[in-house]
Design an enzyme around this catalytic site. Structure first.
Site, short mmCIF file in Angstrom:
data_model
loop_
_atom_site.label_atom_id
_atom_site.label_comp_id
_atom_site.label_asym_id
_atom_site.label_seq_id
_atom_site.Cartn_x
_atom_site.Cartn_y
_atom_site.Cartn_z
N ARG A 113 10.94 -1.04 11.18
CA ARG A 113 9.75 -0.53 12.32
C ARG A 113 9.48 -1.48 13.33
O ARG A 113 9.89 -2.67 13.30
CB ARG A 113 8.44 -0.68 11.37
CG ARG A 113 8.01 0.62 10.68
CD ARG A 113 6.86 0.68 9.75
NE ARG A 113 5.82 -0.29 10.30
CZ ARG A 113 4.61 -0.42 9.63
NH1 ARG A 113 4.66 0.07 8.36
NH2 ARG A 113 3.74 -0.89 9.98
N ARG B 135 11.62 -5.78 5.32
CA ARG B 135 11.62 -4.12 5.13
C ARG B 135 12.38 -3.40 5.95
O ARG B 135 12.57 -3.56 7.14
CB ARG B 135 9.95 -3.79 5.42
CG ARG B 135 9.68 -2.59 5.06
CD ARG B 135 8.17 -2.16 4.87
NE ARG B 135 7.34 -2.59 5.98
CZ ARG B 135 6.04 -2.47 5.98
NH1 ARG B 135 5.54 -2.14 4.96
NH2 ARG B 135 5.20 -2.78 7.16
N LYS C 277 0.90 -1.18 -0.14
CA LYS C 277 -0.06 -0.06 -0.06
C LYS C 277 0.84 1.25 0.04
O LYS C 277 0.70 2.13 -0.74
CB LYS C 277 -0.69 0.14 1.07
CG LYS C 277 -1.85 -1.26 1.37
CD LYS C 277 -3.10 -1.05 2.37
CE LYS C 277 -2.37 -1.10 3.78
NZ LYS C 277 -1.90 -2.24 4.25
N ARG D 13 -0.57 -8.98 13.35
CA ARG D 13 -1.31 -8.12 12.31
C ARG D 13 -2.05 -8.59 11.03
O ARG D 13 -3.06 -8.12 10.79
CB ARG D 13 -0.21 -7.11 11.67
CG ARG D 13 0.21 -6.07 12.61
CD ARG D 13 1.68 -5.69 12.32
NE ARG D 13 1.86 -4.92 11.10
CZ ARG D 13 2.89 -4.64 10.43
NH1 ARG D 13 4.08 -5.26 10.89
NH2 ARG D 13 3.13 -4.23 9.33
N ARG E 153 -10.13 0.62 8.59
CA ARG E 153 -9.59 -0.72 8.57
C ARG E 153 -10.65 -1.49 9.56
O ARG E 153 -10.34 -2.67 10.01
CB ARG E 153 -8.56 -0.39 9.57
CG ARG E 153 -7.07 -0.76 9.00
CD ARG E 153 -6.04 -0.86 10.24
NE ARG E 153 -4.76 -1.31 10.01
CZ ARG E 153 -3.67 -0.85 9.19
NH1 ARG E 153 -3.89 0.45 8.62
NH2 ARG E 153 -2.66 -1.37 9.21
P1 ADP Z 1 0.83 -2.16 8.16
O1 ADP Z 1 -0.72 -2.13 7.09
O2 ADP Z 1 1.73 -2.61 7.22
O3 ADP Z 1 0.31 -2.87 9.33
P2 ADP Z 1 0.24 0.57 9.02
O4 ADP Z 1 1.59 1.67 8.90
O5 ADP Z 1 -0.91 0.95 8.14
O6 ADP Z 1 1.03 -0.82 8.66
O7 ADP Z 1 -0.20 0.55 10.47
C1 ADP Z 1 0.73 0.08 11.58
C2 ADP Z 1 0.09 0.02 12.83
O8 ADP Z 1 -0.85 1.35 13.21
C3 ADP Z 1 -1.35 -0.76 12.77
O9 ADP Z 1 -1.03 -2.17 12.98
C4 ADP Z 1 -2.22 -0.27 14.03
O10 ADP Z 1 -1.81 -0.65 15.12
C5 ADP Z 1 -2.03 1.30 13.47
N1 ADP Z 1 -3.02 1.70 12.51
C6 ADP Z 1 -2.87 2.20 11.40
N2 ADP Z 1 -4.01 2.82 10.73
C7 ADP Z 1 -4.90 2.31 11.78
C8 ADP Z 1 -6.45 2.24 11.69
N3 ADP Z 1 -7.25 2.89 10.71
N4 ADP Z 1 -7.33 1.97 12.70
C9 ADP Z 1 -6.44 1.46 13.79
N5 ADP Z 1 -5.43 1.31 13.76
C10 ADP Z 1 -4.33 1.86 12.97
#
Ligand code: ADP
Ligand code: ZN
Length: 215
Positions: free
Chosen positions: A160, A127, A13, A171, A88
């Site tokens: 990260r 990554r 993404k 996740r 999400r």
């Molecule tokens: P990835 O898609 O690789 O898991 P992101 O950078 O999008 O990584 O998100 C990292 C973390 O941030 C998620 O595991 C979650 O804890 C939090 N997070 C991000 N976006 C949301 C969201 N829309 N709602 C709830 N938690 C979120």
């Protein structure tokens, strides 16, 4: 053009978002990036979010919805926007619908990037991100030009905190339980443009994404 990027962690993404915002000249709204910035700055919101993120769980809807609402109100979103990592949960999607309604806006495309779980684990654990410019690498699949050094010249490649195998598996479980239901939520409105993003590089995926959104 208003776009949502949907897909499991590691599906690409962030990488596709960067290509799309350049093509479409719209801002990327990444809740993950916004939350990581809040954690780094130790704001009250960041302190609340940190434990959830490190455990591979979702940050509570209320926190994230507030962030997105503020962001969408900024003038640079007027020509369109790309949501990356939001919504999400079904609750977040419903809130987004209400926000957009009140601004007389609609979503044009939900781009769904699909990749198998085992490939996702390999991608995420390898990554690395440049702490200076945000460039994304993979130790094996798209290594930096010189070991440990970004193409911007900085030696600041970092992993990260949530990119270790155990957290990645959590996740993925969170994704299948809480986020995957959004596919049928948006399919009901014929908005989903799926792209099978496994086994190929970012540029090939981008060609498919462009086709799906008619660009
Ligand atoms: P990835 O898609 O690789 O898991 P992101 O950078 O999008 O990584 O998100 C990292 C973390 O941030 C998620 O595991 C979650 O804890 C939090 N997070 C991000 N976006 C949301 C969201 N829309 N709602 C709830 N938690 C979120
Ligand atoms: Zn860099």
């Amino acid at each position: 053009m208003n776009i949502i990027l949907l897909g499991p962690p590691g599906a690409g993404k962030g990488t596709q978002a960067k290509k799309l915002i350049e093509l479409l000249a719209i801002p990327q709204i990444s809740t993950g990036d916004m939350l990581r910035a809040a954690v780094a700055e130790k704001t009250p919101l960041g302190l609340e979010a940190k434990a959830f993120m490190e455990a591979g769980k979702l940050v509570p809807d209320g926190v994230v919805i507030g962030l997105v609402k503020e962001r969408l109100a900024k003038p640079d979103c007027a020509p369109g926007f790309m949501l990356d990592g939001f919504p999400r949960t079904v609750g977040q999607a419903e809130s987004l619908d209400a926000m957009l309604d009140s601004m007389s806006l609609t979503i044009d495309h939900v781009v769904l990037l699909e990749v198998d779980d085992e490939e996702l684990v390999l991608r995420i654990t390898g990554r690395r991100t440049c702490g200076a410019c945000g460039a994304i690498y993979h130790l094996k699949y798209s290594p930096p030009p010189q070991p440990d050094t970004c193409s911007c010249g900085k030696k600041e490649l970092v992993q990260r905190a949530d990119d270790n195998e155990q957290t990645v598996r959590q996740r993925l479980a969170t994704y299948h339980e809480q986020t995957a239901p959004l596919i049928s939520y948006y399919e009901k409105r014929s908005l989903v443009r799926s792209v099978a993003g496994g086994g190929m590089g970012p540029n090939e995926v981008f060609e498919l994404v462009k086709q799906k959104i008619g660009r």
